[in-house]
Each structure stands twice: as structure tokens, then as C-alpha cells.
Design a protein around this motif. Structure first.
Motif, PDB file in Angstrom:
ATOM      1  N   PRO A  45       0.790  -1.237   0.000  1.00 32.07           N
ATOM      2  CA  PRO A  45       0.000   0.000   0.000  1.00 32.07           C
ATOM      3  C   PRO A  45       0.827   1.295   0.000  1.00 32.07           C
ATOM      4  N   GLU A  46       1.975   1.281   0.700  1.00 36.76           N
ATOM      5  CA  GLU A  46       2.799   2.509   0.718  1.00 36.76           C
ATOM      6  C   GLU A  46       3.379   2.789  -0.674  1.00 36.76           C
ATOM      7  N   SER A  47       3.774   1.709  -1.383  1.00 39.69           N
ATOM      8  CA  SER A  47       4.315   1.903  -2.739  1.00 39.69           C
ATOM      9  C   SER A  47       3.214   2.431  -3.652  1.00 39.69           C
TER      10      SER A  47
ATOM     11  N   ARG B  48       0.613   4.115  -2.710  1.00 37.22           N
ATOM     12  CA  ARG B  48       0.262   5.481  -2.303  1.00 37.22           C
ATOM     13  C   ARG B  48       1.235   6.528  -2.834  1.00 37.22           C
ATOM     14  N   TRP B  49       2.519   6.192  -2.806  1.00 36.62           N
ATOM     15  CA  TRP B  49       3.517   7.239  -3.069  1.00 36.62           C
ATOM     16  C   TRP B  49       4.216   7.137  -4.410  1.00 36.62           C
ATOM     17  N   THR B  50       4.065   6.025  -5.133  1.00 36.76           N
ATOM     18  CA  THR B  50       4.760   5.920  -6.420  1.00 36.76           C
ATOM     19  C   THR B  50       3.735   5.643  -7.515  1.00 36.76           C
TER      20      THR B  50
ATOM     21  N   GLY C   7      14.685   8.198  -8.611  1.00 38.60           N
ATOM     22  CA  GLY C   7      13.426   7.625  -8.116  1.00 38.60           C
ATOM     23  C   GLY C   7      13.775   6.370  -7.349  1.00 38.60           C
ATOM     24  N   PHE C   8      13.027   6.056  -6.289  1.00 43.06           N
ATOM     25  CA  PHE C   8      13.398   4.865  -5.496  1.00 43.06           C
ATOM     26  C   PHE C   8      12.200   4.325  -4.732  1.00 43.06           C
ATOM     27  N   GLY C   9      12.300   3.053  -4.382  1.00 46.17           N
ATOM     28  CA  GLY C   9      11.261   2.408  -3.564  1.00 46.17           C
ATOM     29  C   GLY C   9      11.823   1.129  -2.998  1.00 46.17           C
TER      30      GLY C   9
ATOM     31  N   ARG D 282      12.534  -1.868   4.847  1.00 47.60           N
ATOM     32  CA  ARG D 282      12.530  -0.440   5.227  1.00 47.60           C
ATOM     33  C   ARG D 282      13.096  -0.217   6.631  1.00 47.60           C
ATOM     34  N   GLY D 283      13.487   1.016   6.853  1.00 49.96           N
ATOM     35  CA  GLY D 283      13.887   1.429   8.210  1.00 49.96           C
ATOM     36  C   GLY D 283      15.280   0.960   8.604  1.00 49.96           C
ATOM     37  N   ARG D 284      16.113   0.571   7.636  1.00 50.79           N
ATOM     38  CA  ARG D 284      17.464   0.118   7.998  1.00 50.79           C
ATOM     39  C   ARG D 284      18.531   0.920   7.258  1.00 50.79           C
ATOM     40  N   HIS D 285      18.143   2.117   6.821  1.00 48.14           N
ATOM     41  CA  HIS D 285      19.068   3.030   6.125  1.00 48.14           C
ATOM     42  C   HIS D 285      19.554   2.501   4.786  1.00 48.14           C
ATOM     43  N   LEU D 286      18.882   1.486   4.249  1.00 48.70           N
ATOM     44  CA  LEU D 286      19.300   0.943   2.957  1.00 48.70           C
ATOM     45  C   LEU D 286      19.136   1.987   1.865  1.00 48.70           C
ATOM     46  N   MET D 287      17.975   2.679   1.869  1.00 52.34           N
ATOM     47  CA  MET D 287      17.721   3.581   0.755  1.00 52.34           C
ATOM     48  C   MET D 287      18.589   4.831   0.821  1.00 52.34           C
TER      49      MET D 287
ATOM     50  N   TRP E   1       7.147  11.854   3.801  1.00 47.80           N
ATOM     51  CA  TRP E   1       8.262  12.228   4.680  1.00 47.80           C
ATOM     52  C   TRP E   1       9.409  11.241   4.605  1.00 47.80           C
ATOM     53  N   GLY E   2       9.073   9.944   4.355  1.00 53.75           N
ATOM     54  CA  GLY E   2      10.134   8.946   4.225  1.00 53.75           C
ATOM     55  C   GLY E   2      11.060   9.304   3.077  1.00 53.75           C
ATOM     56  N   SER E   3      10.472   9.679   1.940  1.00 55.62           N
ATOM     57  CA  SER E   3      11.267  10.025   0.764  1.00 55.62           C
ATOM     58  C   SER E   3      12.088  11.294   1.021  1.00 55.62           C
TER      59      SER E   3
HETATM   60  C1  COA Z   1      10.848   6.065   1.327  1.00 55.58           C
HETATM   61  C2  COA Z   1      11.593   4.742   1.507  1.00 55.58           C
HETATM   62  C3  COA Z   1      12.377   4.444   0.258  1.00 55.58           C
HETATM   63  C4  COA Z   1      12.570   4.894   2.701  1.00 55.58           C
HETATM   64  O1  COA Z   1      13.504   3.839   2.694  1.00 55.58           O
HETATM   65  P1  COA Z   1      14.276   3.365   4.027  1.00 55.58           P
HETATM   66  O2  COA Z   1      15.440   2.507   3.673  1.00 55.58           O
HETATM   67  O3  COA Z   1      13.291   2.837   4.996  1.00 55.58           O
HETATM   68  O4  COA Z   1      14.825   4.717   4.532  1.00 55.58           O
HETATM   69  P2  COA Z   1      16.106   4.865   5.488  1.00 55.58           P
HETATM   70  O5  COA Z   1      16.115   3.700   6.461  1.00 55.58           O
HETATM   71  O6  COA Z   1      17.309   5.063   4.627  1.00 55.58           O
HETATM   72  O7  COA Z   1      15.728   6.168   6.266  1.00 55.58           O
HETATM   73  C5  COA Z   1      16.515   7.349   6.337  1.00 55.58           C
HETATM   74  C6  COA Z   1      15.912   8.212   7.424  1.00 55.58           C
HETATM   75  O8  COA Z   1      14.542   8.478   7.096  1.00 55.58           O
HETATM   76  C7  COA Z   1      13.692   8.116   8.151  1.00 55.58           C
HETATM   77  N1  COA Z   1      12.432   7.604   7.570  1.00 55.58           N
HETATM   78  C8  COA Z   1      12.278   6.532   6.773  1.00 55.58           C
HETATM   79  N2  COA Z   1      10.983   6.375   6.445  1.00 55.58           N
HETATM   80  C9  COA Z   1      10.318   7.374   7.064  1.00 55.58           C
HETATM   81  C10 COA Z   1       8.953   7.775   7.103  1.00 55.58           C
HETATM   82  N3  COA Z   1       8.005   7.121   6.426  1.00 55.58           N
HETATM   83  N4  COA Z   1       8.631   8.867   7.837  1.00 55.58           N
HETATM   84  C11 COA Z   1       9.581   9.558   8.499  1.00 55.58           C
HETATM   85  N5  COA Z   1      10.884   9.236   8.489  1.00 55.58           N
HETATM   86  C12 COA Z   1      11.249   8.162   7.781  1.00 55.58           C
HETATM   87  C13 COA Z   1      14.446   7.041   8.902  1.00 55.58           C
HETATM   88  O9  COA Z   1      14.026   6.961  10.242  1.00 55.58           O
HETATM   89  C14 COA Z   1      15.877   7.524   8.777  1.00 55.58           C
HETATM   90  O10 COA Z   1      16.113   8.520   9.753  1.00 55.58           O
HETATM   91  P3  COA Z   1      17.462   8.487  10.645  1.00 55.58           P
HETATM   92  O11 COA Z   1      18.587   8.645   9.659  1.00 55.58           O
HETATM   93  O12 COA Z   1      17.323   9.642  11.569  1.00 55.58           O
HETATM   94  O13 COA Z   1      17.480   7.144  11.321  1.00 55.58           O
HETATM   95  C15 COA Z   1      10.647   3.575   1.822  1.00 55.58           C
HETATM   96  O14 COA Z   1       9.874   3.882   2.957  1.00 55.58           O
HETATM   97  C16 COA Z   1       9.683   3.253   0.664  1.00 55.58           C
HETATM   98  O15 COA Z   1       9.995   2.437  -0.174  1.00 55.58           O
HETATM   99  N6  COA Z   1       8.473   3.908   0.647  1.00 55.58           N
HETATM  100  C17 COA Z   1       7.472   3.649  -0.402  1.00 55.58           C
HETATM  101  C18 COA Z   1       7.945   4.110  -1.788  1.00 55.58           C
HETATM  102  C19 COA Z   1       8.324   5.584  -1.817  1.00 55.58           C
HETATM  103  O16 COA Z   1       7.755   6.388  -1.133  1.00 55.58           O
HETATM  104  N7  COA Z   1       9.324   5.912  -2.657  1.00 55.58           N
HETATM  105  C20 COA Z   1       9.766   7.266  -2.846  1.00 55.58           C
HETATM  106  C21 COA Z   1       8.926   7.918  -3.890  1.00 55.58           C
HETATM  107  S1  COA Z   1       9.451   9.569  -4.178  1.00 55.58           S
END
Ligand code: COA
Length: 377
Positions: free
Chosen positions: A45-47, A49-51, A113-115, A121-126, A155-157
Motif C-alpha cells: 500500500p505505501e508503494s 500510495r507514493w509511487t 526515483g526509489f522504492g 525499510r527502516g534500515r538506512h538501505l535507501m 516524509w520517508g522520501s
Molecule cells: C521512502 C523509503 C524508500 C525509505 O527507505 P528506508 O530505507 O526505509 O529509509 P532509510 O532507512 O534510509 O531512512 C533514512 C531516514 O529516514 C527516516 N524515515 C524513513 N521512512 C520514514 C517515514 N516514512 N517517515 C519519516 N521518516 C522516515 C528514517 O528513520 C531515517 O532517519 P534516521 O537517519 O534519523 O534514522 C521507503 O519507505 C519506501 O519504499 N516507501 C514507499 C515508496 C516511496 O515512497 N518511494 C519514494 C517515492 S518519491
């Protein structure tokens, strides 16, 4: 497209593998064995929603993933116009964790662009992956500018982009096409000449006291915020609040607290009950980003939390935090002369009156009051 032919590669053999051993992230060619996990990611659902992942009737399936591999990934490397990698983490060798791409737009400009797969998620991979693509874009592809865009509210992006050095330069209205709808988009540009360092992001730290826990606000607090800000006493003393305060205003307020953190202009905490985590009020520390290192504390309490010293405890806690961390050189609290409760909070929290600005504070009933200034001794 002058940049593209130079980057054209046969997929998968010539696709450059990019590795960050410190973070434990590898970017490698996306291959057929990855497709079942591509399907899982595209159904998340997050993918959705945001992509712009396709959402065909019956849901995204293997056939969609196969055409993504052939028509987007392989074709993108062949033309050199869209360079897409699979993201892999050190802890799960060979397992597809997500994808990241660099789209070449000509004239030295690209867009990222990334997903990620939900379980990665949440392990600093992106943020690690994006730093690798950033360095490839500037050092190998020799681009001058790389754009990041995301729908407002992702906010994640934004966080990942900031961690790799991207500024958020603002909102471009109706700039993203999302399943037939035009969405407002955040946009940021990183130039080859910009520093490649993470951008400052001032999340309010969790501060605990005997009765309260100060933590960031969440959307779930919208009703409590709206109740507090609709209250007659709040409306009387805080004239800057919208007069008919709705849940939408409260949600906008929660967003604005995140914006302040992202821009490093202020810290806003929800004052939560240490026991049941209920929102009891808000406290903010604002204005500390400037040359002067001066900051101001502001607060409000929900009507059912008043008269119990909650905001005094919160003000002491935030004052202590600001002073201990050296975040500011001086702290200020302002209160209307007639606002006895607010003035008590300031003095009980260790502030002393330093001056009065006559008839400077507009009130909810259209009159004006003196404004009393408090500072730390
Ligand atoms: C956005 C996305 C790529 C983040 O990837 P991720 O590997 O979980 O991100 P990271 O672990 O590298 O996070 C980097 C920082 O962002 C923060 N963060 C990650 N997701 C977050 C969220 N949804 N809301 C707020 N902060 C977030 C992390 O806590 C981390 O903070 P820190 O450095 O202080 O610990 C992932 O949530 C995703 O695939 N989302 C759906 C697809 C999408 O939105 N793509 C981008 C389209 S523009």
C-alpha cells in the motif's frame, strides 16, 4: 539526449555494481529471479500510495513485473536513458530489497526515483543506495544537476533525500501525475558543486519527566489538538489560531511541526501523559536557527490538562534540554499581561520578567493587552 549514449550498457553484464561496504548496501542489476519480490513491493500500500507503480485490475502480477524488467530496466540500460538498479542489503545476499533509478533528461540533468520492499525499510538501505547513485551521477555520468521529487507528505522520501544531501526547495503545485490526479510535489535539486553531506534535520528528541513524556506529534492527535485550539480560552489568548479551528487545521499543524524539524527552524513537542500517552498540550522551541542563537518557548494545554502543572514541567524540561545541549544562548517566553496561567508557567519554570511591551498583544475579543517578556536569569 547527449548524456545518455555514453551511459548505455548491456543488461545485466555491463551494469556497474555499486557498493557501500560501510552501510552494507549493494546496487546490482535487477534480474528475473527478483520479480516475485518486485510483485510484492508493487502490491504494498505505501508503494501504491507514493509511487506510480501500475495498479491493473486484479492487482500487479508477474506479467507486469516481467514487462517492467524488459521494457523499463533492460531498455533503460540499452538506451542509457534510465539506469535502474536492484538494492541489496549485506544481511540478505542475493535478496531483492527494492530499486533505485537515475533518469537522464539531457543537458546534464537527471532525476532519481526509489522504492523499497516493505520488509527492507527502516534500515538506512535507501539513504545508502541514494548516496551511491548520487556519486555515480556526478562522478561517472558527469551530470550537473540531479532532481528529487516526491508527493507532498512523503516524509520517508524527503528524509532519505535529505540524508543524501538534497534540499527540499519547495512545493510545485499540481506537478506530479498520480493515477490520473495532479498532486502537489516537493522538489529538490542537488548540484555537482553542492556539498555531498546529509542535511540538518532537527527531530524533537523524546524527553521524559515524572508525569509527562515530550515526543513528536502524530496525526492521531488531530482531535485532541482541535479540541484544545477550539477552546474559548485558547482562542482568547492565541489570536493567531484560525477562528473556526477544524480537524484539517490540526492535521496542517502536525505537518507544520514536521516542516519545522526538516528545515531546522524549530522543535515542537506533543506533551503526552507519561501513563496513557494522551496528548495534554504542545510546547515549542522556535527561532534558534539564526545568527543570534535566541529562541522562544511557546505552549498551550488541552482544557482537561490545565491547572496540574503539566506545562510548567514541560517548560522546565524543554528549557533544560535547550540549555544542556547548547542549542541556544538565550531563551524567551512571551505572555499577555492578563494571562495569569501562562505567566505562572514562565515564572514557575525559572524565568523572570524582563520587560513589558505596552498594548502589543491582540486578543481574541478584539482588544489589546500588554505583552510581558520573560527570560532566563
Ligand atoms: C521512502 C523509503 C524508500 C525509505 O527507505 P528506508 O530505507 O526505509 O529509509 P532509510 O532507512 O534510509 O531512512 C533514512 C531516514 O529516514 C527516516 N524515515 C524513513 N521512512 C520514514 C517515514 N516514512 N517517515 C519519516 N521518516 C522516515 C528514517 O528513520 C531515517 O532517519 P534516521 O537517519 O534519523 O534514522 C521507503 O519507505 C519506501 O519504499 N516507501 C514507499 C515508496 C516511496 O515512497 N518511494 C519514494 C517515492 S518519491
Amino acid at each position: 539526449m547527449p548524456d545518455a549514449p555514453l551511459l548505455a550498457r548491456a543488461h545485466p553484464d555491463e551494469v556497474p555494481v555499486l557498493v557501500d561496504p560501510a552501510v552494507g548496501v549493494t546496487l546490482r542489476p535487477l534480474v528475473a529471479a527478483d520479480l516475485p519480490r518486485v510483485v510484492e513491493q508493487c502490491r504494498d500500500p505505501e508503494s501504491i500510495r507514493w509511487t506510480t507503480v501500475p495498479t491493473p485490475p486484479g492487482g500487479y502480477g508477474l506479467a507486469d513485473a516481467r514487462s517492467f524488467l524488459e521494457d523499463v530496466v533492460v531498455a533503460g540500460w540499452r538506451s542509457g536513458e534510465n539506469l535502474c538498479w536492484a538494492v541489496e542489503g549485506r544481511d540478505r545476499p542475493g535478496v531483492f530489497c527494492g530499486s533505485i533509478d537515475l533518469r537522464l533528461q539531457g543537458d546534464g540533468v537527471g532525476e532519481v526515483g526509489f522504492g523499497l520492499h516493505p520488509d527492507a525499510r527502516g534500515r538506512h538501505l535507501m539513504s545508502g543506495a541514494l548516496r551511491l547513485v548520487r556519486d555515480f551521477a556526478f562522478d561517472v555520468a558527469r551530470l550537473q544537476a540531479v532532481r528529487w521529487r516526491a508527493a507532498v507528505g512523503n516524509w520517508g522520501s524527503r528524509r532519505v533525500a535529505a540524508a543524501a544531501g538534497w534540499p527540499c526547495e519547495g512545493v510545485v503545485r499540481a506537478s506530479l501525475v498520480h493515477r490520473g490526479e495532479l498532486l502537489d510535489g516537493w522538489v529538490g535539486t542537488l548540484l555537482a558543486t553542492d556539498p555531498r553531506t546529509a542535511r540538518f534535520w532537527a527531530d524533537p528528541p523524546v524527553l521524559s519527566g515524572p508525569r509527562i513524556r515530550l515526543r513528536p506529534f502524530a496525526e492521531a492527535e488531530a482531535d485532541r489538538i482541535a479540541e484544545a485550539c477550539r477552546d474559548a480560552r485558547t482562542q482568547h489568548w492565541l489570536v493567531s489560531l484560525p477562528r473556526t479551528y477544524t480537524r484539517e487545521h490540526a492535521l496542517g499543524y502536525v505537518e507544520s511541526t514536521r516542516e519545522a524539524a526538516a528545515e531546522g527552524t524549530g522543535l515542537v513537542w506533543c506533551v503526552a501523559d507519561a501513563g496513557d500517552d494522551r496528548c495534554l498540550g504542545a510546547i515549542s522551541l522556535e527561532g534558534f536557527g539564526g545568527y543570534s542563537q535566541r529562541a522562544e518557548i511557546g505552549y498551550w494545554a488541552h482544557p482537561d490538562a490545565r491547572g496540574r502543572g503539566v506545562l510548567t514541567e514541560a517548560t522546565r524540561r524543554v528549557t533544560g534540554h535547550a540549555e544542556e545541549t547548547g542549542l541556544v544562548d538565550s531563551l524567551l517566553v512571551r505572555a499577555a499581561a492578563g494571562n495569569t496561567a501562562s505567566r505562572r508557567v514562565a515564572t514557575e519554570a525559572g524565568y523572570r520578567e524582563v520587560g513589558v511591551l505596552p498594548r502589543c498583544e491582540p486578543l481574541g475579543d478584539g482588544t489589546r493587552d500588554d505583552l510581558v517578556l520573560y527570560a532566563r536569569p
